[in-house]
Write a protein that holds these residues in place. Sequence first.
Motif, PDB file in Angstrom:
ATOM      1  N   LEU A   1       0.791  -1.232   0.000  1.00 33.16           N
ATOM      2  CA  LEU A   1       0.000   0.000   0.000  1.00 33.16           C
ATOM      3  C   LEU A   1       0.821   1.280   0.000  1.00 33.16           C
ATOM      4  O   LEU A   1       0.256   2.376   0.030  1.00 33.16           O
ATOM      5  N   TRP A   2       2.149   1.155  -0.057  1.00 29.55           N
ATOM      6  CA  TRP A   2       2.968   2.360   0.027  1.00 29.55           C
ATOM      7  C   TRP A   2       2.818   3.255  -1.195  1.00 29.55           C
ATOM      8  O   TRP A   2       3.192   4.412  -1.154  1.00 29.55           O
ATOM      9  N   GLY A   3       2.273   2.736  -2.274  1.00 26.08           N
ATOM     10  CA  GLY A   3       2.160   3.517  -3.504  1.00 26.08           C
ATOM     11  C   GLY A   3       0.922   4.374  -3.599  1.00 26.08           C
ATOM     12  O   GLY A   3       0.655   4.962  -4.652  1.00 26.08           O
ATOM     13  N   ALA A   4       0.149   4.463  -2.528  1.00 28.52           N
ATOM     14  CA  ALA A   4      -1.048   5.310  -2.500  1.00 28.52           C
ATOM     15  C   ALA A   4      -0.918   6.325  -1.378  1.00 28.52           C
ATOM     16  O   ALA A   4      -0.304   6.050  -0.336  1.00 28.52           O
TER      17      ALA A   4
ATOM     18  N   GLY B   1       5.001  -0.291   4.696  1.00 27.15           N
ATOM     19  CA  GLY B   1       4.032  -0.263   3.615  1.00 27.15           C
ATOM     20  C   GLY B   1       3.395  -1.587   3.282  1.00 27.15           C
ATOM     21  O   GLY B   1       2.654  -1.684   2.300  1.00 27.15           O
ATOM     22  N   VAL B   2       3.640  -2.630   4.084  1.00 33.48           N
ATOM     23  CA  VAL B   2       3.150  -3.966   3.765  1.00 33.48           C
ATOM     24  C   VAL B   2       2.250  -4.481   4.890  1.00 33.48           C
ATOM     25  O   VAL B   2       2.610  -4.429   6.066  1.00 33.48           O
ATOM     26  N   SER B   3       1.081  -4.977   4.507  1.00 29.75           N
ATOM     27  CA  SER B   3       0.263  -5.755   5.428  1.00 29.75           C
ATOM     28  C   SER B   3      -0.162  -7.020   4.694  1.00 29.75           C
ATOM     29  O   SER B   3       0.107  -7.191   3.507  1.00 29.75           O
TER      30      SER B   3
ATOM     31  N   ALA C   1       9.425  -9.846   1.075  1.00 30.43           N
ATOM     32  CA  ALA C   1      10.480 -10.277   0.162  1.00 30.43           C
ATOM     33  C   ALA C   1      10.068 -10.141  -1.294  1.00 30.43           C
ATOM     34  O   ALA C   1      10.903  -9.870  -2.168  1.00 30.43           O
ATOM     35  N   LYS C   2       8.787 -10.321  -1.584  1.00 25.95           N
ATOM     36  CA  LYS C   2       8.288 -10.263  -2.954  1.00 25.95           C
ATOM     37  C   LYS C   2       7.870  -8.847  -3.368  1.00 25.95           C
ATOM     38  O   LYS C   2       7.474  -8.627  -4.522  1.00 25.95           O
ATOM     39  N   ALA C   3       7.948  -7.885  -2.462  1.00 25.68           N
ATOM     40  CA  ALA C   3       7.523  -6.515  -2.763  1.00 25.68           C
ATOM     41  C   ALA C   3       8.303  -5.971  -3.958  1.00 25.68           C
ATOM     42  O   ALA C   3       9.518  -6.180  -4.065  1.00 25.68           O
ATOM     43  N   PRO C   4       7.626  -5.287  -4.875  1.00 23.69           N
ATOM     44  CA  PRO C   4       8.287  -4.805  -6.102  1.00 23.69           C
ATOM     45  C   PRO C   4       9.188  -3.599  -5.902  1.00 23.69           C
ATOM     46  O   PRO C   4       9.822  -3.146  -6.863  1.00 23.69           O
ATOM     47  N   GLU C   5       9.281  -3.057  -4.691  1.00 25.47           N
ATOM     48  CA  GLU C   5      10.220  -1.978  -4.413  1.00 25.47           C
ATOM     49  C   GLU C   5      10.985  -2.308  -3.142  1.00 25.47           C
ATOM     50  O   GLU C   5      10.495  -3.021  -2.267  1.00 25.47           O
TER      51      GLU C   5
ATOM     52  N   ARG D   1      13.157   2.191  -0.329  1.00 24.40           N
ATOM     53  CA  ARG D   1      12.212   3.011  -1.091  1.00 24.40           C
ATOM     54  C   ARG D   1      10.856   3.059  -0.407  1.00 24.40           C
ATOM     55  O   ARG D   1      10.235   4.128  -0.323  1.00 24.40           O
ATOM     56  N   ARG D   2      10.408   1.936   0.120  1.00 16.64           N
ATOM     57  CA  ARG D   2       9.126   1.903   0.824  1.00 16.64           C
ATOM     58  C   ARG D   2       9.166   2.764   2.077  1.00 16.64           C
ATOM     59  O   ARG D   2       8.211   3.476   2.399  1.00 16.64           O
ATOM     60  N   GLN D   3      10.276   2.698   2.791  1.00 17.07           N
ATOM     61  CA  GLN D   3      10.421   3.516   3.990  1.00 17.07           C
ATOM     62  C   GLN D   3      10.397   4.997   3.633  1.00 17.07           C
ATOM     63  O   GLN D   3       9.772   5.816   4.333  1.00 17.07           O
ATOM     64  N   PHE D   4      11.050   5.351   2.539  1.00 15.01           N
ATOM     65  CA  PHE D   4      11.061   6.742   2.087  1.00 15.01           C
ATOM     66  C   PHE D   4       9.651   7.222   1.754  1.00 15.01           C
ATOM     67  O   PHE D   4       9.234   8.305   2.195  1.00 15.01           O
TER      68      PHE D   4
END
Length: 274
Positions: A148-151, A171-173, A238-242, A246-249
């Motif tokens: 969900l980090w991309g929204a 960013g992951v649940s 582990a499978k996250a596309p970023e 980057r997700r933390q940012f």
Amino acid sequence: MRMPSGSSRQKVALLVSAAMLAAACADSGSTSEPHREAPRWPTLMSDLHFAWSAEPGIDLFSGAAVVIRAYQESLTAAAYGGNNEYLYPGFDNAVAPNQPQGSPRSTRALWPELGFPLERPLVGTFRNHILHVNTAGPNTSVTVCDWLWGAARQQPDGKFLSGTSWRAAPGVSVSRYTLATPPSTDSTAQQPQRGPSLFAINNVFGKWRVIGRITATDSIAAGPEWPEFDQDLAACAAKAPESEERRQFLTTGEHPRSDFPTLPAYPGWPAESQ
């Protein structure tokens, strides 16, 4: 599902998931809503798309995956739109009523929480990845990575805030759904469910029935019904596309709109009746 501790922005983000964190701490629900033939998409979500993927061997266009796509997108649209009119056709009959306190956690928040409607635009992309589909006996379990980090939501100053950072995996649940499996003769949605529409126009639930849902960011929120949660969260991260960096940012502080691109909706829904 009971929300994990955290800021109010985190709580709103989990209404989806997709979310639902899109959805989710209500302990009451009704299936008395009239049948909806053509739902509308919330105006403040017009620049928010869902992009789904799945592990090899999982068909996104039929069966349990279609039901989960429709269910999770319904929860998100209704929660952020603040009205059950955004639920997809067939939701009313396909989803069990919320059960009272004292019942298993997975049965207490099957319907959307309508108390946190958007006040400003939600933009970008909710990416969801189906990790497992397992059928045992009369039920099918579906595990979904909620990326969900991309929204992000627009702030009063015009910048955008994700508000979905959790220490375990930024960013992951993860969501786990339990479906009552229909007879093998069920011919629901024989047409592959993909296309240009942002939302399902026809009833794609068929004889499937949603009877359980948990969305969590840690094992405490997952609870005893989900002993494999830590492994599932690790797999989703582990499978996250970023990358984690980057997700933390993206989940820290405010950002320009360009940091949250609205990717093409995938696979979308057929638009024959639109």
